[in-house]
Design an enzyme around this catalytic site. Structure first.
Site, mmCIF file in Angstrom:
data_model
loop_
_atom_site.group_PDB
_atom_site.id
_atom_site.type_symbol
_atom_site.label_atom_id
_atom_site.label_comp_id
_atom_site.label_asym_id
_atom_site.label_seq_id
_atom_site.Cartn_x
_atom_site.Cartn_y
_atom_site.Cartn_z
ATOM 1 N N ASP A 190 39.899 36.169 39.036
ATOM 2 C CA ASP A 190 38.997 37.119 39.666
ATOM 3 C C ASP A 190 38.071 36.316 40.576
ATOM 4 O OD1 ASP A 190 37.026 39.969 38.447
ATOM 5 O OD2 ASP A 190 37.686 39.354 40.441
ATOM 6 N N ASP A 235 44.207 43.928 32.964
ATOM 7 C CA ASP A 235 43.553 42.853 32.204
ATOM 8 C C ASP A 235 42.404 43.499 31.443
ATOM 9 O OD1 ASP A 235 41.454 42.788 34.592
ATOM 10 O OD2 ASP A 235 40.631 41.631 32.909
#
Ligand SMILES: CO[C@@H]1O[C@H](CNc2nc3cc4c(=O)[nH]c(N)nc4cc3[nH]2)[C@@H](O)[C@H]1O
Length: 373
Positions: free
Chosen positions: A93, A267
């Site tokens: 991320d 996720d």
């Protein structure tokens, strides 16, 4: 192993998609669940176990790793795969979400974000270019654009501002990422809970012809119905031949319902975080091993599971470990939970291939509701 990043659709059942992403470090079977490995570790797990439960890819966080141990240091040590001994694909991320949710004294401008570390208060700057640079230093396989995730509820003008800023940052990240055939940079659709903004964001990102698309700005406390409605609006605007990744999601029920609306990748900290808090996910629903009712129960979590943590230990023992705050409690429950999540994904992939997703999804949900746990 493939030289370049590619995504292939194998089967479609309604809006549910079964596919495979091929990359130099390996293949990712979709729909896929990515265990969260925030600081270069999937908490309470050995990487061999993470692989052993069937994970094809894990998630890392730019924000955490840049603060500690530092991106340049990880690069000097051979990159995140070498550092953490995970040779398979890693998605990172970009840091924007974590800056806004974790750091202190943050200031956001066109240039990027400035903030102070939640660890030691040291000052940092994060521009779209620096985020991509850090993800490159980590040798990340799938890199996320820097974006601004709007906290919900938010005023329409606020949603529009953050969505448009994120689009400009997507362009800058695409330029900074350049041409790396064996890797991918995904755009992130923003737009809060506004249908108009979601469509504008998705269409603008599609025009950038990126290798994959995340749906951001969700799983921030909004009702599941709002999240699902945003998927129904967003997914049809995204190119069918590119992976779609719903960030931060979710419970097993969220995953079933999001696959049914066209999502390929997930996720979530749920299975690992819950494992550390004494919660077990099973095909018969969630079990809180802190509860005294388990103190004398000789049964395992699931006698039919192929995961030793689910099959070989009594609930009484797990209850004892959790109550005594023994490390093995977190280890066994995390192992069980990640194994359950990967088994769920395997089940989903097989059901889509068999064009039986809707029926199978209903059977799985009934299993949770039976409650004879
Ligand atoms: C509500 O529970 C908390 O929330 C997180 C899960 N939900 C979530 N939504 C996200 C949205 C974005 C986004 O829009 N952009 C980028 N770059 N990353 C994101 C990451 C996200 N994760 C967990 O940390 C959990 O503690």
């Amino acid at each position: 192993m493939a030289e370049t990043f590619s995504f292939k659709l194998i089967a479609i059942d309604g809006k549910a998609r079964r596919g495979v992403i091929s990359m130099p470090r390996g293949e990712i079977r979709t729909p896929a669940f990515m265990p969260v490995g925030t600081g270069g570790t999937v908490k309470a797990m050995y990487m061999d176990q993470v692989r052993g439960v069937g994970a094809d890819i894990i998630l890392g966080n730019t924000y955490h790793l840049m603060l500690r141990p530092g991106a340049e240091r990880v690069a000097k040590l051979g990159g995140l795969h070498e550092f953490a001994r995970w040779p398979h694909p890693i998605l990172t991320d970009s840091g924007g979400f974590q800056v806004m949710s974790l750091s202190k004294l943050r200031k956001l401008s066109e240039k990027g974000v400035t903030f102070r570390s939640h660890i030691d208060g040291a000052p940092y700057e994060m521009s779209p270019e620096r985020s991509i640079e850090i993800q490159g230093l980590l040798d990340s396989d799938i890199q996320m654009q820097l974006d601004e995730c709007t906290a919900l509820p938010a005023k329409p003008t606020e949603i529009e501002r953050a969505m448009e800023l994120s689009l400009r940052w997507a362009e800058r990240c695409k330029t900074a990422f350049g041409d790396q055939p064996g890797k991918a940079m995904f755009g992130i659709v923003q737009g809060g809970d506004s249908a108009v903004m979601r469509v504008r964001s998705a269409q603008a990102l599609k025009a950038m012809d990126l290798k994959g698309y995340a749906v951001g700005g969700l799983a921030v406390g909004e009702p599941q119905a709002v999240m699902l409605e945003m998927l129904e609006i967003t997914c049809p605007e995204l190119p069918a031949n590119r992976p779609r990744y719903l960030m931060g999601v979710g419970t097993p029920d969220d995953i079933l319902k999001s696959v049914a609306r066209g999502i390929d990748m997930f996720d979530c900290v749920m299975p690992t975080r819950a494992g550390r808090h004494g919660l077990a996910y099973t095909r018969r629903g969630k079990i809180n091993l802190r509860n005294a009712r388990h103190a004398d129960d000789p049964r395992p979590l699931d006698e039919e599971s192929d995961c030793p943590a689910a099959r070989d230990y009594s609930r009484a023992y797990l209850h004892h470990l959790v109550r005594s705050q023994e490390s093995l409690g977190a280890m066994l429950l995390t192992w069980n939970n990640l194994s359950y999540y990967q088994k769920l994904m395997q089940d989903i992939r097989a059901a889509i291939e068999a064009k039986a997703f809707e029926t199978r999804a209903a059977e799985i949900s009934e299993g949770w509701a039976r409650g004879d746990i």
